[in-house]
Motif scaffolding. Structure first.
Motif, short mmCIF file in Angstrom:
data_model
loop_
_atom_site.label_atom_id
_atom_site.label_comp_id
_atom_site.label_asym_id
_atom_site.label_seq_id
_atom_site.Cartn_x
_atom_site.Cartn_y
_atom_site.Cartn_z
N LEU A 150 0.83 -1.20 0.00
CA LEU A 150 0.00 0.00 0.00
C LEU A 150 0.87 1.25 0.00
CD1 LEU A 150 -2.70 -0.90 2.68
CD2 LEU A 150 -3.02 -0.76 0.19
N ALA A 151 0.43 2.27 -0.73
CA ALA A 151 1.11 3.57 -0.73
C ALA A 151 0.62 4.38 0.46
CB ALA A 151 0.84 4.30 -2.04
N GLU A 152 1.47 4.56 1.45
CA GLU A 152 1.07 5.25 2.69
C GLU A 152 1.94 6.47 3.00
OE1 GLU A 152 -0.62 1.72 5.54
OE2 GLU A 152 1.56 1.94 5.47
N VAL A 153 2.97 6.70 2.18
CA VAL A 153 3.96 7.73 2.49
C VAL A 153 3.97 8.80 1.39
CG1 VAL A 153 6.42 8.15 2.96
CG2 VAL A 153 5.37 5.98 3.65
N VAL A 154 4.03 10.07 1.80
CA VAL A 154 4.12 11.15 0.80
C VAL A 154 5.58 11.35 0.43
CG1 VAL A 154 2.05 12.33 1.65
CG2 VAL A 154 4.28 12.98 2.57
N PRO A 155 5.87 11.71 -0.83
CA PRO A 155 7.24 12.08 -1.18
C PRO A 155 7.64 13.33 -0.38
CG PRO A 155 5.86 11.89 -3.15
CD PRO A 155 4.94 11.84 -1.97
N PHE A 156 8.93 13.56 -0.21
CA PHE A 156 9.41 14.75 0.49
C PHE A 156 8.83 15.99 -0.18
CE2 PHE A 156 12.94 17.98 0.88
CZ PHE A 156 12.67 18.29 2.20
N MET A 157 8.20 16.85 0.60
CA MET A 157 7.53 18.07 0.13
C MET A 157 6.20 17.79 -0.55
SD MET A 157 9.80 20.47 0.97
CE MET A 157 9.55 21.93 -0.02
N GLY A 158 5.74 16.53 -0.47
CA GLY A 158 4.51 16.18 -1.15
C GLY A 158 3.31 16.19 -0.21
N LYS A 159 2.15 15.90 -0.78
CA LYS A 159 0.90 15.96 -0.03
C LYS A 159 0.14 14.64 -0.03
CE LYS A 159 0.20 20.87 -1.13
NZ LYS A 159 0.25 21.35 0.26
N PHE A 160 0.35 13.82 -1.05
CA PHE A 160 -0.48 12.63 -1.25
C PHE A 160 0.38 11.38 -1.18
CE2 PHE A 160 -2.79 9.51 -3.79
CZ PHE A 160 -4.10 9.70 -3.36
N PRO A 161 -0.11 10.33 -0.50
CA PRO A 161 0.72 9.12 -0.35
C PRO A 161 0.87 8.33 -1.64
CG PRO A 161 -1.45 8.76 0.62
CD PRO A 161 -1.40 10.22 0.22
N THR A 162 2.09 8.23 -2.12
CA THR A 162 2.35 7.47 -3.35
C THR A 162 3.51 6.50 -3.16
OG1 THR A 162 3.80 9.24 -4.16
CG2 THR A 162 1.51 9.32 -4.86
N LEU A 163 4.07 6.44 -1.95
CA LEU A 163 5.21 5.54 -1.69
C LEU A 163 4.88 4.63 -0.52
CD1 LEU A 163 7.98 8.26 -1.99
CD2 LEU A 163 7.60 6.38 -3.59
N GLY A 164 5.68 3.57 -0.36
CA GLY A 164 5.47 2.65 0.75
C GLY A 164 6.39 2.93 1.92
N THR A 165 6.16 2.22 3.00
CA THR A 165 7.05 2.33 4.16
C THR A 165 8.19 1.32 4.03
OG1 THR A 165 5.78 0.68 5.36
CG2 THR A 165 5.14 2.97 5.69
N ASN A 166 8.20 0.59 2.94
CA ASN A 166 9.07 -0.57 2.79
C ASN A 166 10.55 -0.29 2.99
OD1 ASN A 166 6.61 -1.21 1.68
ND2 ASN A 166 7.53 -2.89 0.55
N PRO A 167 11.19 -1.20 3.68
CA PRO A 167 12.62 -1.04 3.90
C PRO A 167 13.47 -1.53 2.74
CG PRO A 167 11.87 -2.99 5.00
CD PRO A 167 10.66 -2.39 4.33
N HIS A 168 14.74 -1.21 2.83
CA HIS A 168 15.80 -1.97 2.18
C HIS A 168 16.37 -2.83 3.30
CE1 HIS A 168 16.24 0.93 -1.29
NE2 HIS A 168 15.38 1.50 -0.48
N SER A 169 16.70 -4.07 3.01
CA SER A 169 17.22 -4.96 4.04
C SER A 169 18.58 -5.50 3.62
CB SER A 169 16.26 -6.13 4.27
OG SER A 169 14.94 -5.67 4.47
N TRP A 170 19.55 -5.29 4.50
CA TRP A 170 20.91 -5.80 4.26
C TRP A 170 21.28 -6.77 5.38
CZ3 TRP A 170 19.88 -0.53 3.61
CH2 TRP A 170 20.24 0.06 2.40
N GLY A 171 21.87 -7.89 5.03
CA GLY A 171 22.39 -8.82 6.03
C GLY A 171 23.87 -9.08 5.78
N PHE A 172 24.65 -9.14 6.86
CA PHE A 172 26.09 -9.40 6.74
C PHE A 172 26.47 -10.60 7.59
CE2 PHE A 172 25.60 -4.98 5.56
CZ PHE A 172 26.44 -4.88 4.45
N PRO A 173 27.33 -11.49 7.04
CA PRO A 173 27.72 -12.70 7.77
C PRO A 173 28.78 -12.38 8.83
CG PRO A 173 28.79 -12.64 5.62
CD PRO A 173 27.92 -11.43 5.70
N THR A 174 28.31 -11.89 9.96
CA THR A 174 29.23 -11.45 11.02
C THR A 174 29.13 -12.34 12.25
OG1 THR A 174 27.50 -9.89 11.72
CG2 THR A 174 29.26 -9.02 10.32
#
Lengths: 364, 364
Positions: A150-174
């Motif tokens: 679902l699009a729940e986030v407004v672009p920076f300086m925007g008014k209407f939600p067109t982006l998601g809250t979705n992350p980028h996920s990185w895993g490191f073998p530590t």
């Protein structure tokens, strides 16, 4: 302060989750992958993406709503690129698709040093951090992103939600270096929509610059919230944008119609992107002070968290700490409300509710 | 409000930069790569990483300080992974190394769909966004990160600077779709150290949660600043950490000794990481409404910036706008102070100062 949790043996939890998914028409293998993933989430204290949430989302957007097709078969598309695969998931269960994609990306990384799997026509994979954490535990550097349901986030300086809250996920073998994999995985919004509902219930104000009202103006009133704001202004916006652009290159369509009503000829499915790197494929082999690669990673982390920074946490550390608690308790830990929700699921699918559960206290 | 700029033909700028680098002992090719990169930065209005800054950093940390070796040869390490290369840059000029690495990563992506080049023993490559922008203009998705020359940022909840301000830089081939490549590239600190110095000169307070004092306490007094804070709390911290972890896997050592005094047997060189993806290698080919990949990317971007979000900017848009100004002016645009600095560089290397320059006004 302490919060009370109940100990549920993983096998008992996994059996119920399998039964619930099979009751909804998923295959034995799909149900097993869903149970495996819920187990992983619960083991690491990811309470926002445990089996209760997974089954709830499946009900709202998945098998009950045409967003996910039980028993669907993944089609591997032709590709002239040896280290890359492109899949049409045909709306197969997200967890089963994602696990398979990570396995394939690992296989490609074993051969080429780096491998990628792009997935079109996918369904919500829940907690991206889980897939990269598993790959990291197996010794690989892994990355994933996906487009939002679902699009729940407004672009920076925007008014209407067109982006998601979705992350980028990185895993490191530590794990060898510090005892657990570093997993970087957080929403690209300041807060999640679930937090807004929590603030509504509690009658408290939101932090500044976390949400906008129906006119696109910043608000701290949880009841006036129409959409969320990206974290870090243009920076979180940029990260959030990447998910949609990557999805658009793969085959995802307009974010504002995703999981909603779509006109004829449009697409409303999310896309996944997975990447795995073999750590030897980026090793120069010339580490200082005669260290090996893992010792070098440990030395760098020790330096970062030294010099007065000893109280800082590493990403993934809280999750590892929760897994230690689970190990010590001898079972997954659920709150009373969560146990109740599981027992409702048991009733729904005709399984046996959990009748006897040991009490376990976890300091908050 | 308007700021006055002077028009300098790119050839004249590039000639001076080449002469300055050759005067410092760099080869003709290295000097040409340095000029090419400074030209790109100036063309896109990257005033923090133009030739003046490049030559200043070379003086402080590079050829004059043993951090960079003119005429150094890159050694390609043996690797059993076909889509990956690992280089020992032997402290070769950062710009020349980075351009070569991107070329190689593109070559690998052409064959495998994705390619990566990891570089040990590197020297500052300046503006990461420039390399991914060029790759994006050539039609590829590109990503780079590097370890910081100096540790200036405290970890989230920390007191002592052990991380860099270094960005992650992503470039997307969106020129066909929207007229310019989307380039996402920003410091992982709230503000850059250069901004602190600017606040000192202007006698104004810093934003909240941007910097800490010598005791590791947050401060808004620019004169009390000892180190910077990551943007977005634990989120910017996580991103900043990735640069150091990737560097540690490649061969970089402790961030707190980098570019500084290092004990015997230690390493003080930065590391680079480059990755290129062929957009066809992630295309599912099944775009909605009969669109092709580029049309689909355009449709998604139009959706994100529609619905009342028309005034939002895309990452890379300001840089593209500056390049339009440069094109219209018929030359690179420098302020009076910048022209003066270039003429000091000319005197230093025995080149001809710029004697006649057209005036060009740019609205701020």
């Amino acid at each position: 302060m302490s919060e009370k949790f109940y100990i549920v043996p993983a096998e008992r939890h996994n059996q119920l989750v399998r039964e619930a998914y099979q009751h909804r028409g998923y295959s034995e293998d799909e149900a097993a992958q869903a149970a495996r993933f819920s187990d992983l989430a619960a083991e690491h204290g990811i309470r926002t993406h445990n089996a209760i949430k997974a089954l709830h989302l499946d009900h709202l957007f998945g098998s009950a709503a045409g967003g996910c097709t039980p028993g669907a078969e993944i089609v591997v598309k032709d590709s002239r690129f040896a280290a890359s695969q492109i899949w049409d998931a045909n709306k197969k269960l997200g967890q089963a698709t994602a696990y398979a994609a990570v396995d394939k990306a690992i296989e490609l990384a074993d051969q080429y040093g780096i491998g990628q799997v792009s997935v079109d026509n996918a369904f919500h994979y829940l907690w991206g951090g889980g897939y990269v954490m598993e790959a990291a535990k197996r010794g690989y550097i892994a990355y994933t992103n996906c487009t939002a349901a679902l699009a729940e986030v407004v672009p920076f300086m925007g008014k209407f939600p067109t982006l998601g809250t979705n992350p980028h996920s990185w895993g490191f073998p530590t794990t060898d270096a510090i005892g657990f994999p570093i997993v970087i995985d957080w929403a690209t919004s300041v807060i999640a929509m679930g937090r807004v509902q929590q603030f509504q219930r509690e009658g408290t104000q939101l932090p500044l610059n976390a949400a906008v009202d129906k006119d696109g103006q910043p608000t701290t009133d949880p009841n006036a919230v129409n959409a969320l704001m990206p974290f870090g202004a243009h920076k979180g916006y940029g990260l959030s944008l990447i998910n949609e652009i990557v999805g658009a290159f793969i085959g995802g369509s307009l974010p504002t119609i995703r999981s909603r009503q779509a006109p004829e000829g449009e697409k409303r499915t999310p896309a996944f992107y997975f990447q795995v790197i073999h750590p030897e494929a980026m090793s120069g082999g010339a580490f200082a002070m005669g260290r090996n690669q893992s010792e070098n990673v440990k030395a760098v982390i020790d330096d970062i968290l030294g010099h007065g920074n000893e109280n800082c946490l590493l990403p993934g550390q809280l999750e590892a700490k929760w897994a230690d608690r689970v190990k010590k308790a001898g079972g997954l830990l659920f709150s009373e409300a969560e146990v109740k929700a599981f027992n409702e699921i048991a009733v729904e699918c005709g399984a046996t509710p959990w009748d006897y559960i040991n009490e376990f206290k976890v300091e908050a």
